[in-house]
Design an enzyme around this catalytic site. Structure first.
Site, PDB file in Angstrom:
ATOM      1  N   PHE A 131       0.806  -1.215   0.000  1.00  0.00           N
ATOM      2  CA  PHE A 131       0.000   0.000   0.000  1.00  0.00           C
ATOM      3  C   PHE A 131       0.843   1.270   0.000  1.00  0.00           C
ATOM      4  O   PHE A 131       0.370   2.324  -0.416  1.00  0.00           O
ATOM      5  CB  PHE A 131      -1.009  -0.015   1.153  1.00  0.00           C
ATOM      6  CG  PHE A 131      -2.281  -0.692   0.751  1.00  0.00           C
ATOM      7  CD1 PHE A 131      -3.256   0.016   0.064  1.00  0.00           C
ATOM      8  CD2 PHE A 131      -2.481  -2.026   0.999  1.00  0.00           C
ATOM      9  CE1 PHE A 131      -4.412  -0.606  -0.360  1.00  0.00           C
ATOM     10  CE2 PHE A 131      -3.638  -2.666   0.579  1.00  0.00           C
ATOM     11  CZ  PHE A 131      -4.607  -1.955  -0.101  1.00  0.00           C
ATOM     12  N   CYS A 187       1.208 -11.749   0.646  1.00  0.00           N
ATOM     13  CA  CYS A 187       1.465 -13.031  -0.005  1.00  0.00           C
ATOM     14  C   CYS A 187       2.593 -13.787   0.676  1.00  0.00           C
ATOM     15  O   CYS A 187       2.699 -15.001   0.561  1.00  0.00           O
ATOM     16  CB  CYS A 187       1.819 -12.818  -1.473  1.00  0.00           C
ATOM     17  SG  CYS A 187       0.505 -12.024  -2.378  1.00  0.00           S
TER      18      CYS A 187
END
Ligand SMILES: [Zn+2]
Length: 341
Positions: A131, A187
């Protein structure tokens, strides 16, 4: 359009909402893709095959064996050579469609270079995995009125939305009003399926083609989320936040915030050391390190060596990634010891 090009794109031009006119507009269009991991590689693959005119790909990383499960532009030889993803992608994409001008840039997008790297493109695509980078892109896009497409995936879940400054909510509207971005995990901690990556990248590329082929009325304007494991699809039209820091108050703190930390987390067990414009001669560094460290090798783009339990990868621009620690102090002293203060 000449016969060869007509043949190449005939199936896409038969799709009535695009037609030959849409194809020709696409062929004159360009876009910049930030990040070329899983979503980035799938996005670039589809856009280059579709016949975009030119595509710039910015990526700071190199290919590793654990990427190949989902990063569909790369192969075992790329991982073996630890090629920078931007260059491996450029090479593969040129072999797929030589009519497209593909430019791979090995760089870490940051507030200091965002204007230089993103300007002059009418569309920005999201291949990032964090982000921090997305808020930087959102600031740039809103400030300069450039559309961008948000796209993210983790585990079996993914999201995407075409953000048009002044017309739709921006990323800060979504996040600050508490819309579910669902992506607090990464991830590196909960994994990711290749299939969700392909799915959200496909949605991103379709919105991109609508914009680039001059079909903006076909844009959905929706935040689409989907989960390939439980088969759920949802979409909403997010409202603009009248108090939004970015698109209402025009406070571009991520873009102006030259306050990028010198050292940032990078994956589960790695830290990245940012060094701006410190050009290293990797051959010289290799011969200097060879007597003291194990397994030092370089390929002209990056140099890697091990000092168990650590492994450091140094790029030619001075940036480095240290695997084996989360501690900035360890990274700082390791860098100073082996690369230089
Ligand atoms: Zn906003």
């Amino acid at each position: 359009m000449n016969h060869a090009l007509y043949q190449k794109y005939s199936r896409q031009m038969l799709f009535q909402p695009l037609g030959p006119d849409g194809q020709q507009r696409l062929a004159r269009a360009s876009a910049v893709l930030v990040g070329c991991g899983a979503i980035g590689a799938a996005t670039a693959n589809l856009l280059v095959r579709a016949g975009i005119g030119s595509l710039r790909i910015i990526d700071r990383d190199f290919v590793e064996p654990s990427n190949l499960q989902r990063q569909m532009l790369f192969d075992e030889a790329d991982a073996q050579e630890a090629l920078p993803k931007a260059l491996a992608a450029e090479r593969k994409l040129k072999s797929i469609n030589s009519d497209v001008a593909v430019e791979g840039l090995v760089a870490d997008l940051n507030p200091g270079n965002a204007e230089e790297l993103l300007s002059k493109f009418p569309l920005i695509l999201d291949g990032t995995d964090n982000f921090e980078s997305r808020f930087l892109v959102n600031d740039f896009a809103v400030k300069f009125g450039v559309p961008w497409i948000y796209c993210a995936a983790v585990s079996s879940y993914g999201l995407t939305m075409a953000i048009r400054p002044g017309q739709t909510a921006c990323l800060a509207c979504l996040v600050e009003t508490g819309a579910d971005t669902g992506l607090d995990e990464t991830c590196d901690t909960v994994g990711v399926l290749g299939s969700i990556v392909s799915l959200v990248a496909s949605l991103q590329v379709t919105e991109a083609i609508k914009l680039l082929a001059g079909r903006p009325q076909a844009l959905s304007g929706r935040l689409v989320s989907c989960d390939v494991w439980n088969g759920r699809f949802q979409s909403v039209v997010p409202q603009r936040n009248p108090e939004c820091r970015v698109c209402a108050r025009q406070e571009f703190s991520h873009l102006s915030g030259a306050a990028q930390p010198h050292i940032t987390m990078c994956g589960r067990d790695s830290v990245q050391i940012h060094e701006r414009s410190r050009i290293l001669d990797l051959k010289v560094l290799e011969s200097r390190l060879a007597p003291t460290v194990s397994e030092v090798r370089q390929n002209g783009f990056l140099l890697r060596f091990r000092v168990p339990p650590y492994e450091m990868t140094v790029f030619a621009d001075g940036r480095a990634i240290l695997k084996g620690t989360k501690d900035p102090a360890v990274a700082r002293s390791f860098y100073a010891k082996y690369i230089g203060a």
